[in-house]
Motif scaffolding. Structure first.
Motif, short mmCIF file in Angstrom:
data_model
loop_
_atom_site.label_atom_id
_atom_site.label_comp_id
_atom_site.label_asym_id
_atom_site.label_seq_id
_atom_site.Cartn_x
_atom_site.Cartn_y
_atom_site.Cartn_z
N GLY A 118 0.66 9.06 -9.42
CA GLY A 118 -0.49 7.54 -8.99
C GLY A 118 -1.78 8.85 -8.08
N GLY A 119 -1.88 9.15 -8.09
CA GLY A 119 -2.99 9.76 -7.29
C GLY A 119 -2.80 9.27 -5.37
N LEU A 120 -1.96 9.34 -5.14
CA LEU A 120 -1.16 9.18 -3.52
C LEU A 120 -0.98 10.50 -3.15
CD1 LEU A 120 0.82 6.01 -3.54
CD2 LEU A 120 -1.78 6.45 -2.95
N PRO A 121 -1.53 10.49 -2.15
CA PRO A 121 -2.26 11.65 -1.29
C PRO A 121 -0.40 12.13 -0.40
CG PRO A 121 -2.50 10.19 0.50
CD PRO A 121 -2.65 9.74 -1.56
N THR A 122 -0.30 13.09 0.18
CA THR A 122 1.11 13.61 0.83
C THR A 122 0.67 14.14 1.83
OG1 THR A 122 2.66 14.05 -1.49
CG2 THR A 122 3.75 14.92 0.52
N PRO A 123 1.33 13.99 3.34
CA PRO A 123 1.89 12.41 3.07
C PRO A 123 0.53 11.19 3.06
CG PRO A 123 0.73 13.37 5.30
CD PRO A 123 1.34 15.04 4.41
N ARG A 124 1.52 10.03 3.24
CA ARG A 124 0.76 8.90 3.25
C ARG A 124 1.93 7.74 3.90
NH1 ARG A 124 2.77 11.10 -0.91
NH2 ARG A 124 4.78 10.55 -1.87
N PRO A 125 0.64 6.67 3.88
CA PRO A 125 1.32 5.77 4.53
C PRO A 125 3.08 5.19 3.91
CG PRO A 125 -0.56 4.82 4.70
CD PRO A 125 -0.40 6.39 3.77
N CYS A 126 3.87 4.86 4.85
CA CYS A 126 4.46 4.71 4.54
C CYS A 126 5.21 2.97 3.29
CB CYS A 126 5.99 3.75 5.46
SG CYS A 126 7.53 3.39 4.93
N CYS A 127 5.31 2.54 2.23
CA CYS A 127 4.84 2.07 1.77
C CYS A 127 6.63 1.21 1.04
CB CYS A 127 4.43 2.51 -0.11
SG CYS A 127 3.16 3.71 0.20
N GLU A 128 5.90 0.19 0.80
CA GLU A 128 7.34 -1.19 0.41
C GLU A 128 6.14 -2.51 -0.64
OE1 GLU A 128 9.18 -2.95 3.54
OE2 GLU A 128 9.92 -0.93 4.59
N GLY B 217 18.76 -0.43 -7.43
CA GLY B 217 19.72 -0.98 -7.16
C GLY B 217 19.47 -1.68 -6.13
N LYS B 218 18.60 -1.54 -5.09
CA LYS B 218 18.45 -1.35 -3.63
C LYS B 218 17.66 -0.99 -3.21
CE LYS B 218 22.71 -2.63 -1.79
NZ LYS B 218 24.01 -2.16 -0.47
N ILE B 219 16.12 -1.86 -2.36
CA ILE B 219 15.10 -1.34 -1.99
C ILE B 219 14.09 -2.55 -0.98
CG2 ILE B 219 13.46 -0.59 -4.52
CD1 ILE B 219 12.35 -3.90 -3.86
N TYR B 220 13.74 -0.97 -0.04
CA TYR B 220 13.13 -2.29 0.98
C TYR B 220 12.28 -2.90 0.91
CZ TYR B 220 14.49 2.44 2.72
OH TYR B 220 14.73 3.84 3.65
N ASP B 221 13.01 -4.68 1.94
CA ASP B 221 12.42 -5.78 1.64
C ASP B 221 10.98 -6.18 1.84
OD1 ASP B 221 12.20 -5.63 4.80
OD2 ASP B 221 13.64 -7.27 4.99
N GLY B 222 9.69 -5.35 2.45
CA GLY B 222 9.19 -5.92 2.53
C GLY B 222 8.37 -6.04 3.59
N THR B 223 8.87 -5.64 4.83
CA THR B 223 8.68 -6.08 6.47
C THR B 223 8.95 -4.39 7.36
OG1 THR B 223 10.93 -6.23 6.71
CG2 THR B 223 10.12 -7.95 6.09
#
Length: 134
Positions: free
Chosen positions: A43-53, A102-108
């Motif tokens: 998708g064009g994001l660099p590595t490393p990159r900020p954590c995303c949720e 099945g499980k992902i981080y909650d956005g907080t």
């Protein structure tokens, strides 16, 4: 053919520039039975990159930057690759907003998990590809 998260195959493509090597996945790639994919990089994001949720229906970084477009583009490109190789199955990295199943981080950004799928995992499932999580 199996699609696998690139980080599980030993590729240093996680948000923090590391990998989450799974020896079973590495062996599948070595045998030519699996293809590693990192939808976030596609998708064009660099590595490393900020954590995303996921925050609501958007994907945001810890800095509040909306990267939903890049996540969607990466999921679409990953799906295109899966179709090109005739994949019927995917083994993806757990908890990720791209690959989580099945499980992902909650956005907080607190480490709390909720029921849900990452964008790439959901797109694969919608297209008849069986998804497993590691």
């Amino acid at each position: 053919m199996i699609v696998v998260s690139g980080c599980l195959a030993g590729i240093k493509c996680k948000y923090n520039g590391t990998e989450s090597t799974d020896e079973t996945v590495v062996e599948l790639v070595k045998q030519g039975k699996a293809i590693p994919v990192c939808p976030e990089q596609l998708g064009g994001l660099p590595t490393p990159r900020p954590c995303c949720e996921f925050v609501g229906d958007r994907v945001l970084t810890t800095l509040g930057i909306d990267v939903s477009e890049q996540f969607l583009k990466g999921a679409e490109e990953g799906l295109r690759l899966a179709k090109l190789v005739g994949a019927k199955k995917a083994i993806l990295k757990s908890r990720s907003p791209s690959c989580g199943y099945g499980k992902i981080y909650d956005g907080t950004f607190s480490g709390k998990l909720i029921a849900g799928d990452g964008l790439f995992a959901a797109m694969l499932k919608e297209n008849g590809i069986t998804v497993e999580s590691v």
